[in-house]
Design an enzyme around this catalytic site. Structure first.
Site, PDB file in Angstrom:
ATOM      1  N   GLU A   1     -60.085  -8.130 -96.555  1.00  0.00           N
ATOM      2  CA  GLU A   1     -60.791  -8.659 -95.375  1.00  0.00           C
ATOM      3  C   GLU A   1     -60.628 -10.164 -95.421  1.00  0.00           C
ATOM      4  O   GLU A   1     -61.290 -10.839 -96.209  1.00  0.00           O
ATOM      5  CB  GLU A   1     -62.277  -8.289 -95.429  1.00  0.00           C
TER       6      GLU A   1
ATOM      7  N   CYS B   1     -66.256 -15.288 -90.703  1.00  0.00           N
ATOM      8  CA  CYS B   1     -64.831 -14.933 -90.564  1.00  0.00           C
ATOM      9  C   CYS B   1     -64.474 -14.630 -89.130  1.00  0.00           C
ATOM     10  O   CYS B   1     -63.356 -14.879 -88.693  1.00  0.00           O
ATOM     11  CB  CYS B   1     -64.504 -13.757 -91.456  1.00  0.00           C
TER      12      CYS B   1
ATOM     13  N   GLU C   1     -57.588 -21.758 -89.898  1.00  0.00           N
ATOM     14  CA  GLU C   1     -59.031 -21.562 -89.962  1.00  0.00           C
ATOM     15  C   GLU C   1     -59.688 -22.805 -90.561  1.00  0.00           C
ATOM     16  O   GLU C   1     -59.266 -23.261 -91.614  1.00  0.00           O
ATOM     17  CB  GLU C   1     -59.271 -20.348 -90.874  1.00  0.00           C
TER      18      GLU C   1
HETATM   19  P1  NAD Z   1     -61.867 -17.456-101.460  1.00  0.00           P
HETATM   20  O1  NAD Z   1     -60.666 -16.662-101.148  1.00  0.00           O
HETATM   21  O2  NAD Z   1     -61.707 -18.823-101.965  1.00  0.00           O
HETATM   22  O3  NAD Z   1     -62.759 -16.695-102.537  1.00  0.00           O
HETATM   23  C1  NAD Z   1     -63.232 -15.375-102.334  1.00  0.00           C
HETATM   24  C2  NAD Z   1     -63.526 -14.742-103.670  1.00  0.00           C
HETATM   25  O4  NAD Z   1     -62.307 -14.590-104.389  1.00  0.00           O
HETATM   26  C3  NAD Z   1     -64.439 -15.556-104.575  1.00  0.00           C
HETATM   27  O5  NAD Z   1     -65.272 -14.677-105.296  1.00  0.00           O
HETATM   28  C4  NAD Z   1     -63.455 -16.239-105.522  1.00  0.00           C
HETATM   29  O6  NAD Z   1     -64.016 -16.615-106.748  1.00  0.00           O
HETATM   30  C5  NAD Z   1     -62.466 -15.111-105.696  1.00  0.00           C
HETATM   31  N1  NAD Z   1     -61.153 -15.504-106.197  1.00  0.00           N
HETATM   32  C6  NAD Z   1     -60.464 -16.636-105.933  1.00  0.00           C
HETATM   33  N2  NAD Z   1     -59.274 -16.611-106.591  1.00  0.00           N
HETATM   34  C7  NAD Z   1     -59.220 -15.431-107.271  1.00  0.00           C
HETATM   35  C8  NAD Z   1     -58.276 -14.826-108.145  1.00  0.00           C
HETATM   36  N3  NAD Z   1     -57.131 -15.442-108.441  1.00  0.00           N
HETATM   37  N4  NAD Z   1     -58.559 -13.607-108.672  1.00  0.00           N
HETATM   38  C9  NAD Z   1     -59.707 -12.983-108.382  1.00  0.00           C
HETATM   39  N5  NAD Z   1     -60.670 -13.517-107.563  1.00  0.00           N
HETATM   40  C10 NAD Z   1     -60.417 -14.719-107.010  1.00  0.00           C
HETATM   41  O7  NAD Z   1     -62.746 -17.389-100.112  1.00  0.00           O
HETATM   42  P2  NAD Z   1     -64.121 -18.120 -99.827  1.00  0.00           P
HETATM   43  O8  NAD Z   1     -63.807 -19.553 -99.656  1.00  0.00           O
HETATM   44  O9  NAD Z   1     -65.159 -17.691-100.809  1.00  0.00           O
HETATM   45  O10 NAD Z   1     -64.520 -17.436 -98.428  1.00  0.00           O
HETATM   46  C11 NAD Z   1     -64.059 -17.909 -97.224  1.00  0.00           C
HETATM   47  C12 NAD Z   1     -62.943 -17.044 -96.696  1.00  0.00           C
HETATM   48  O11 NAD Z   1     -63.369 -15.679 -96.620  1.00  0.00           O
HETATM   49  C13 NAD Z   1     -62.547 -17.407 -95.283  1.00  0.00           C
HETATM   50  O12 NAD Z   1     -61.144 -17.433 -95.168  1.00  0.00           O
HETATM   51  C14 NAD Z   1     -63.123 -16.275 -94.437  1.00  0.00           C
HETATM   52  O13 NAD Z   1     -62.470 -16.064 -93.221  1.00  0.00           O
HETATM   53  C15 NAD Z   1     -63.009 -15.120 -95.360  1.00  0.00           C
HETATM   54  N6  NAD Z   1     -63.959 -14.054 -95.000  1.00  0.00           N
HETATM   55  C16 NAD Z   1     -63.483 -12.943 -94.372  1.00  0.00           C
HETATM   56  C17 NAD Z   1     -64.375 -11.929 -93.983  1.00  0.00           C
HETATM   57  C18 NAD Z   1     -63.890 -10.691 -93.268  1.00  0.00           C
HETATM   58  O14 NAD Z   1     -64.663  -9.765 -93.080  1.00  0.00           O
HETATM   59  N7  NAD Z   1     -62.643 -10.614 -92.846  1.00  0.00           N
HETATM   60  C19 NAD Z   1     -65.731 -12.062 -94.254  1.00  0.00           C
HETATM   61  C20 NAD Z   1     -66.176 -13.210 -94.908  1.00  0.00           C
HETATM   62  C21 NAD Z   1     -65.274 -14.199 -95.282  1.00  0.00           C
END
Ligand code: NAD
Length: 491
Positions: free
Chosen positions: A251, A285, A386
């Site tokens: 997602e 998102c 975004e």
């Molecule tokens: P992010 O991708 O930086 O982090 C998300 C999660 O992934 C965190 O828990 C982070 O610690 C983890 N992570 C990062 N690198 C990793 C790795 N190498 N291995 C395992 N885990 C890892 O995202 P964010 O900044 O926390 O959230 C914002 C993003 O989430 C935006 O792009 C937003 O659009 C998206 N989002 C999408 C939805 C949806 O339903 N489509 C919902 C909410 C947020």
């Protein structure tokens, strides 16, 4: 009490790692939690794997109705602890308390939804094999160990969309929330334990992706990685999961179009255009961050929207007069500022915002004013990328075809809306939008029985709804020959 949960025990990080969590609205410390390393994650995966025991574990063998009943108990416990969970969610994320309370209500609804689905869900389906003496059926089974990775914008809500169907299906999991916002997820794990989930089924690691996340997508014992977060990390996890051919559910982000035709209900379209993009300071998102407005009404519509955007009051989490909270980190604020600077360089016209608020009470927080750029076009980075902040770009169109073409001119395909008084046009446009969710004359609502997810690079798979459960299930075909006989093939 330590905050990692592995094999049914609360434990500290093996290497003693700790992290301070600060409220992004004030900079004040909220708490200090254990910070896992990869060794803790490997131990958590091992615990989940042992608890699943190739589908013979206690939870996987628990009847569906009993699994559903546990989800119902979790919903009751969440309702009991709602005030405290909302409080920690607001402190960790900088959102207003009232928004955190809405979030917890949604979490409770999600658990209740899967509890009610589970009580009646048929897991077997008979298939007509087209031959006498054959009984053929399709059986749904749990997939195994699931890695659940969640972001910071709706920490507990995003976790609940994974945890509830994952458990209902009979799986074990390792959950890793964002390192910025762990407290509500810790509270959820405590409630799962209190509700009677067997040891090893739910495991919690806290920390960063690079610090502890690697095994979640690379360990051969993990069957599914379900991730909500950014496109960049989603791509990385998909590549990491490829060598062991895991199922991957993603997602990801969105750059969501909000299309307003001249014949729309003006007051409703205007008001919702604000909510579409500025709810939770744009950290949604599905935020309607691209306004596409019919050229004949654009000037007045955007003037009025800018006036309303200027009036939105940012404030502290417990300020009842606040209308929006802070961004979730100073790092994220810096990203939003850089994005706005890029918009200015690209020649978009800044109509309002573009700065931090000057209220001295907000000086220590990651606040950013609602920002509107007009004179934008789809060749600009700010229209394609975004921001995940309170930034709206405005484009205009002359025809229905042009509106659809602009809306679809993005690598993303999560959600969007069309505003029009013409039902036939609404249906035509909805059918042509390459989006996982289309709202007609509305923006943002979702319900647990309806699937949520993205087309194109907004993701793979769906959460919520029937598919949100199937994501966590394997499908087995069982063929029974009731009159076995030699095949005669090599006779
Ligand atoms: P992010 O991708 O930086 O982090 C998300 C999660 O992934 C965190 O828990 C982070 O610690 C983890 N992570 C990062 N690198 C990793 C790795 N190498 N291995 C395992 N885990 C890892 O995202 P964010 O900044 O926390 O959230 C914002 C993003 O989430 C935006 O792009 C937003 O659009 C998206 N989002 C999408 C939805 C949806 O339903 N489509 C919902 C909410 C947020």
């Amino acid at each position: 009490m330590p905050e990692l949960f592995i094999a049914g025990r609360w434990c500290a990080a093996a290497d003693g790692g700790r992290r301070t969590i600060a409220c992004p609205a004030t900079g004040e410390e909220v708490g200090v939690v254990d910070e896992a390393s990869e060794a803790d994650t490997v131990a958590a995966i091992g615990a989940a794997y042992d608890a699943f025991a190739d589908g013979t574990g206690t939870w996987a063998s628990t009847p569906l109705a009993a699994r559903a009943a546990l989800l119902g108990r979790v919903a009751d416990l969440l309702a009991r602890d709602k005030a405290e969970i909302a409080r920690v969610e607001a402190l960790d994320s900088g959102k207003r308390l009232v928004e955190a309370e809405f979030d917890v209500d949604d979490v409770i609804s999600g658990f209740r939804h899967y509890a009610s689905v589970g009580a009646s869900a048929a897991t077997d389906r008979a298939v007509d094999a087209g031959r006498a003496g054959i009984s053929s059926r399709i059986v749904k089974e749990p997939i195994g160990v699931c890695s659940l990775i969640t972001p910071w914008n709706y920490p507990l809500l995003q976790a609940s969309w994974k945890v509830a169907p994952c458990l209902l299906a009979g799986n074990s999991f390792v959950l890793k929330p964002s390192e910025l916002t762990p407290h509500s997820t810790i509270a959820l794990i405590r409630l799962l334990d209190e509700a009677g989930l067997p040891a090893g089924v739910a495991n919690l690691v806290l920390g960063t992706g690079p610090g502890c996340g690697g095994p979640l997508s690379s360990d051969a014992r993990v069957a599914l990685v379900s991730f909500t977060g950014s496109l960049a990390v989603g791509r990385h996890l998909m590549a990491q999961a490829a060598p062991t051919v895991k199922r991957v559910a993603l997602e990801l982000g969105g750059k969501n179009p909000n299309i307003v035709f001249a014949d729309a209900d003006r007051a409703a379209a205007l008001d919702n255009a604000l909510t579409a993009v500025f709810l939770h300071s744009g950290q949604v998102c599905s935020a309607g961050a691209r306004l596409l407005v019919e050229a004949s009404i654009a000037e007045d519509f955007v003037d009025d929207l800018v006036e309303r955007a200027r009036d939105i009051r940012p404030g502290l989490p417990f300020d009842p007069d606040a209308q929006t909270g802070s961004l979730t980190s100073a790092t994220h604020l810096a990203k939003v500022e850089a994005y706005v600077a890029r918009g200015l360089r690209e020649g978009a016209r800044l109509r309002c915002g573009g700065a931090r608020p000057d209220d001295p009470r907000l000086a220590d927080g990651a606040f950013y004013l609602p920002t509107v750029f007009d004179r934008c076009h789809s060749g600009m980075d700010i229209v394609q990328e975004e921001s995940f902040g309170p930034v709206l770009t405005v484009e205009t169109f002359a025809t229905e075809d042009e509106a659809v073409a602009l809306a679809n001119d993005t690598i993303y395909g999560l959600a969007g809306a069309v505003w029009t008084g013409d039902d036939a046009r609404a249906d035509r446009v909805a059918a042509r939008l390459r989006l996982g969710t289309v709202w007609i004359n509305d923006y943002h609502p979702y319900v647990a029985p309806a699937e949520w997810g993205g087309y194109k690079q907004s993701g793979i798979g769906r959460e919520l709804g029937e598919l949100g459960l199937e994501e966590y299930q394997e499908t087995k075909h069982i063929w029974r020959n009731t009159a076995p006989a030699p095949s005669g093939w090599f006779a």
